[in-house]
Design a protein around this motif. Structure first.
Motif, short mmCIF file in Angstrom:
data_model
loop_
_atom_site.label_atom_id
_atom_site.label_comp_id
_atom_site.label_asym_id
_atom_site.label_seq_id
_atom_site.Cartn_x
_atom_site.Cartn_y
_atom_site.Cartn_z
N PRO A 171 3.21 -1.50 24.32
CA PRO A 171 2.58 -0.90 23.47
C PRO A 171 2.32 0.63 22.79
N GLY A 172 2.52 1.22 21.99
CA GLY A 172 1.92 1.97 21.30
C GLY A 172 0.56 2.81 20.34
N ASP A 173 -0.05 2.99 20.01
CA ASP A 173 -0.69 2.95 18.84
C ASP A 173 0.06 3.14 17.72
N GLY A 174 -1.31 1.37 16.75
CA GLY A 174 -1.04 2.11 15.30
C GLY A 174 -1.76 0.79 15.07
N LEU A 175 -1.22 -0.01 13.82
CA LEU A 175 -2.19 -0.84 13.59
C LEU A 175 -0.77 -1.84 12.88
N ASP A 176 -2.00 -3.51 13.14
CA ASP A 176 -0.77 -4.48 12.80
C ASP A 176 -0.88 -4.45 11.24
N PRO A 177 0.14 -4.47 10.53
CA PRO A 177 0.33 -4.44 8.73
C PRO A 177 -0.03 -5.52 8.63
N ASP A 178 -0.21 -6.62 9.19
CA ASP A 178 -0.98 -8.48 8.59
C ASP A 178 -2.32 -8.01 8.63
N ALA A 179 -2.68 -7.33 9.02
CA ALA A 179 -4.25 -7.14 9.52
C ALA A 179 -5.04 -5.66 8.49
N VAL A 180 -4.80 -4.93 7.71
CA VAL A 180 -4.85 -4.29 6.74
C VAL A 180 -6.06 -4.80 6.36
N PRO A 181 -6.76 -4.06 6.00
CA PRO A 181 -8.57 -3.21 5.92
C PRO A 181 -8.46 -4.05 3.79
N ASP A 182 -8.71 -5.48 3.33
CA ASP A 182 -8.49 -4.98 2.23
C ASP A 182 -8.88 -3.86 1.39
N ALA A 183 -10.49 -3.03 1.94
CA ALA A 183 -10.29 -2.22 0.81
C ALA A 183 -9.90 -0.52 0.92
N GLU A 184 -8.55 -0.78 2.16
CA GLU A 184 -7.42 0.41 1.81
C GLU A 184 -6.44 -0.35 1.30
N VAL A 185 -5.97 -1.52 1.23
CA VAL A 185 -4.96 -2.69 0.61
C VAL A 185 -5.91 -2.03 -1.38
N LEU A 186 -6.60 -1.73 -1.67
CA LEU A 186 -7.66 -2.22 -3.02
C LEU A 186 -7.42 -0.61 -3.20
N GLU A 187 -7.92 0.54 -1.94
CA GLU A 187 -7.81 2.34 -2.69
C GLU A 187 -5.88 2.18 -3.00
N VAL A 188 -5.18 2.08 -2.27
CA VAL A 188 -3.33 2.19 -2.76
C VAL A 188 -3.45 1.57 -4.13
N ALA A 189 -4.15 0.42 -4.46
CA ALA A 189 -4.04 -0.27 -5.60
C ALA A 189 -4.53 0.46 -6.62
N VAL A 190 -5.72 1.32 -6.60
CA VAL A 190 -5.94 1.78 -7.73
C VAL A 190 -5.61 3.40 -7.81
N SER A 191 -4.78 3.84 -6.44
CA SER A 191 -4.34 4.85 -6.84
C SER A 191 -3.11 4.90 -7.26
N PHE A 192 -2.04 3.32 -7.18
CA PHE A 192 -0.87 3.96 -7.82
C PHE A 192 -1.70 3.60 -9.32
N ILE A 193 -2.14 2.70 -9.86
CA ILE A 193 -2.75 2.49 -11.14
C ILE A 193 -2.19 3.53 -11.77
N ALA A 194 -3.30 4.55 -10.83
CA ALA A 194 -4.21 5.81 -11.69
C ALA A 194 -2.94 6.69 -12.17
N ALA A 195 -2.23 6.70 -10.60
CA ALA A 195 -0.87 7.77 -11.33
C ALA A 195 -0.47 7.05 -11.97
N GLU A 196 0.36 5.74 -11.93
CA GLU A 196 1.26 5.37 -13.03
C GLU A 196 0.89 5.56 -14.61
#
Length: 383
Positions: free
Chosen positions: A314-339
């Protein structure tokens, strides 16, 4: 009557968007070389493929003219004296009976009919196929997607799309083996244009002077972006099974995610998906079995079949089912602000008379879009 017609049937997530983008971008120059892309657009070829594979969900959304796309493609090929290329990755869904019928139509208007499939190793295909399903409205996790695939049920549509030997058994029964071509995607780190050069060799294309600036890309989302999108999709149950709803969700979300997400600028958010060891090991074994089948088959291989053997580690990377909530929130905030910023910068839309409606106190002093833009810029740090 055409000399040769190539039917590129997939597989999905095997460089098809990249290749189709280049083919259509250079369609006029390819026609001068004698290679026709019938239908005039990728959309028309998609409509024709829906007719060939008898996809009821897509057919229900098509107009009467669109339902005639396949007939028009066949007529166009028959009127052409050179080679022709039909490329649509959803053709892998086609049943053997419908594939035989489609090939018979083409065999009546061309001297030779060739079937082409592009293939990529399964360790890369499973996360890509899962992500594509999420883009189309699914909220399922990668683990759940893999578990269904690992049951090895031929009815699960992942294998209907990705089991290359079974796909070619459905498509190759009436085609000479030397006219059935497996084009192998190179391993990561290879020349990024190698897949293009392999297909040019097969199709007899001289790409000297052709534009290789890909105008369309099927962009890979970062794990945090996928987690955010799955959360949004949960509000639209089974959207991926509803063609019209799936198109609306994907059409709105996908182009905005890549532009807004901090994953594009924050290196701490890993852009690569990693498979759990048990998932990786199972796919390595299954992938090697598929390569062994292809090596024993009589079909023509373009490239090195060993490139389809997954890396055993296996290579390096991140399990997409275990993304920290803070990182998901950061995406959500940036998404809403950009829109919000995009809407704030749109010009004001006056009424038909150009005035504020009488008696509408809420509209009498509308918030300034310029002021709103300044606020959003301040919140997001954009200047």
């Amino acid at each position: 009557m055409a000399r040769r017609v190539f039917v590129h049937i997939g597989t999905p997530k095997s460089g098809t968007t990249y290749l189709q983008s280049l083919w259509w971008h250079n369609a006029a120059d390819l026609a001068e070389q004698g290679l026709l892309l019938p239908g005039g657009s990728a959309d028309v070829q998609f409509q024709a493929s829906a007719v060939v594979r008898d996809n009821a969900g897509v057919l229900a959304t098509m107009t009467e003219r669109q339902l005639g796309a396949w007939d028009r493609l066949v007529e166009e090929v028959g009127a052409w004296e050179g080679d022709a290329l039909i490329s649509q990755e959803q053709l892998v869904e086609t049943s053997r009976e419908d594939a035989d019928a489609a090939l018979a139509r083409l065999q009546a208007v061309a001297d030779e009919v060739h079937v082409v499939v592009t293939a990529r190793d399964l360790v890369r295909q499973v996360p890509s196929a899962w992500q594509q399903r999420v883009k189309h409205g699914s909220s399922t996790t990668l683990r759940k997607f893999f578990t269904r695939a690992a049951k090895d049920d031929p009815a699960f549509n992942f294998w209907h799309h990705q089991d290359v030997p079974r796909i070619l058994e459905r498509w190759a029964s009436t085609v000479l083996p030397e006219r059935v071509h497996v084009v192998v995607l190179p391993r990561p780190g290879a020349d990024p244009d190698l897949l293009w050069h392999r297909t040019c060799e097969l199709l007899g294309i001289d790409d000297t002077g052709l534009s290789l600036d890909t105008p369309v890309a099927n962009e890979t989302l970062a794990p945090a972006e996928i987690a955010f999108l799955r959360g949004v999709n949960a509000h639209f149950p089974n959207a991926h099974l509803d063609v019209a709803l799936s198109r609306r969700v994907k059409g709105f979300m996908e182009p905005r995610l890549g532009a807004a997400s901090p994953a594009r600028t924050a290196p701490r958010i890993a852009p690569r998906i990693s498979l759990a060891p048990d998932m990786h090991g199972w796919l390595v074994e299954r992938g090697n079995r598929m390569v062994d089948e292809l090596a024993a088959a009589p079909w023509h291989v373009v490239g090195d079949l060993d490139d389809l053997r997954p890396d055993p580690e296996p290579g390096d990377g991140l399990d997409p089912d275990a993304v920290p909530d803070a990182e998901v929130l950061e995406v959500a905030v940036s998404f809403i602000a950009a829109e919000l910023l995009a809407r704030a910068e749109q010009p004001d839309t006056p009424t038909a008379s150009g005035t504020v409606p009488e008696g509408d106190s809420s509209a009498a002093e509308p918030p300034s879009r310029t002021a709103l833009a300044r606020v959003v810029r301040r919140l997001t740090g954009r200047r």
